[in-house]
Design an enzyme around this catalytic site. Sequence first.
Site, PDB file in Angstrom:
ATOM      1  N   MET A   1       0.831  -1.213   0.000  1.00  0.00           N
ATOM      2  CA  MET A   1       0.000   0.000   0.000  1.00  0.00           C
ATOM      3  C   MET A   1       0.868   1.267   0.000  1.00  0.00           C
ATOM      4  O   MET A   1       0.906   2.006   0.985  1.00  0.00           O
ATOM      5  CB  MET A   1      -0.900  -0.021   1.254  1.00  0.00           C
ATOM      6  CG  MET A   1      -1.775  -1.234   1.369  1.00  0.00           C
ATOM      7  SD  MET A   1      -2.402  -1.489   3.067  1.00  0.00           S
ATOM      8  CE  MET A   1      -0.956  -2.192   3.883  1.00  0.00           C
TER       9      MET A   1
ATOM     10  N   THR B   1       1.696   1.475   6.102  1.00  0.00           N
ATOM     11  CA  THR B   1       0.794   2.452   5.510  1.00  0.00           C
ATOM     12  C   THR B   1       0.390   3.424   6.592  1.00  0.00           C
ATOM     13  O   THR B   1       0.415   3.076   7.775  1.00  0.00           O
ATOM     14  CB  THR B   1      -0.467   1.755   4.961  1.00  0.00           C
ATOM     15  OG1 THR B   1      -1.442   2.730   4.570  1.00  0.00           O
ATOM     16  CG2 THR B   1      -1.110   0.858   6.002  1.00  0.00           C
TER      17      THR B   1
ATOM     18  N   CYS C   1       3.301   9.843   4.804  1.00  0.00           N
ATOM     19  CA  CYS C   1       3.095   8.967   3.656  1.00  0.00           C
ATOM     20  C   CYS C   1       4.484   8.544   3.188  1.00  0.00           C
ATOM     21  O   CYS C   1       5.335   9.402   2.935  1.00  0.00           O
ATOM     22  CB  CYS C   1       2.334   9.699   2.549  1.00  0.00           C
ATOM     23  SG  CYS C   1       2.088   8.737   1.058  1.00  0.00           S
TER      24      CYS C   1
END
Length: 229
Positions: free
Chosen positions: A10, A83, A196
């Site tokens: 992910m 993630t 992120c």
Amino acid sequence: MLTIGLVGGMSWESSAEYYRLLNQGVEQRLGGLHSARTVMASVEFDELTRLQREERWDEVAAILGAAASGVEAAGADLVLLCTTSFHRVAEQVSAGLGVPMLHLADVVADAVAAAELQKVAFLGTAFAMGRRFFTDRLETHGISVVTPAEEDHATLDRIIYDELVHGKVLDPSRRTVVDLIGRLWDQGAEGVILGCTELEALIKQADSDLPVFPCTTVHVQAALDRALA
């Protein structure tokens, strides 16, 4: 050395970064030919993203929970959910495990506290910035969090999903994010959390006058501290 379980996919770019940093970290700490003991389950990103858009969180939790249980069964002594956005279901995933899961927000909060900062900016996907599941967890550690204005969320999503998850690191996008960090500094941010993994390929400490907290790097260092203790 403990075995670290990775629930990845992910995106796969993010998972590759986790694997690289874990092995480089073990080599730096132990020297020689040492490498990290890891097992990974890689999920299908498009499927999870579709379920996310449709708010089908029980199904997301079931998929990630099965992946986490799989790496535990394969010998993992601790688990990382690779993630930020899907930490939305971290508690459900952790509840199904018999081994610890290192929650990303907790280890990032520890790093911010160690730097003696009280207010930080958080950059990530529009979902992670717009919902409170991650920033609320940070704030339980006594940290104040600011996020970009809503009109900037789509810009960050475009950079992340159209470029970075495909390995495209572009200078115009770097300048856009650096400018955004400057505006958050004006709002009182004392540091910036890159929430992120893909953003870590775009923004380095040299790009910012504020202390940068790259979530993946911090997550990996915490996992290595545990695995090598």
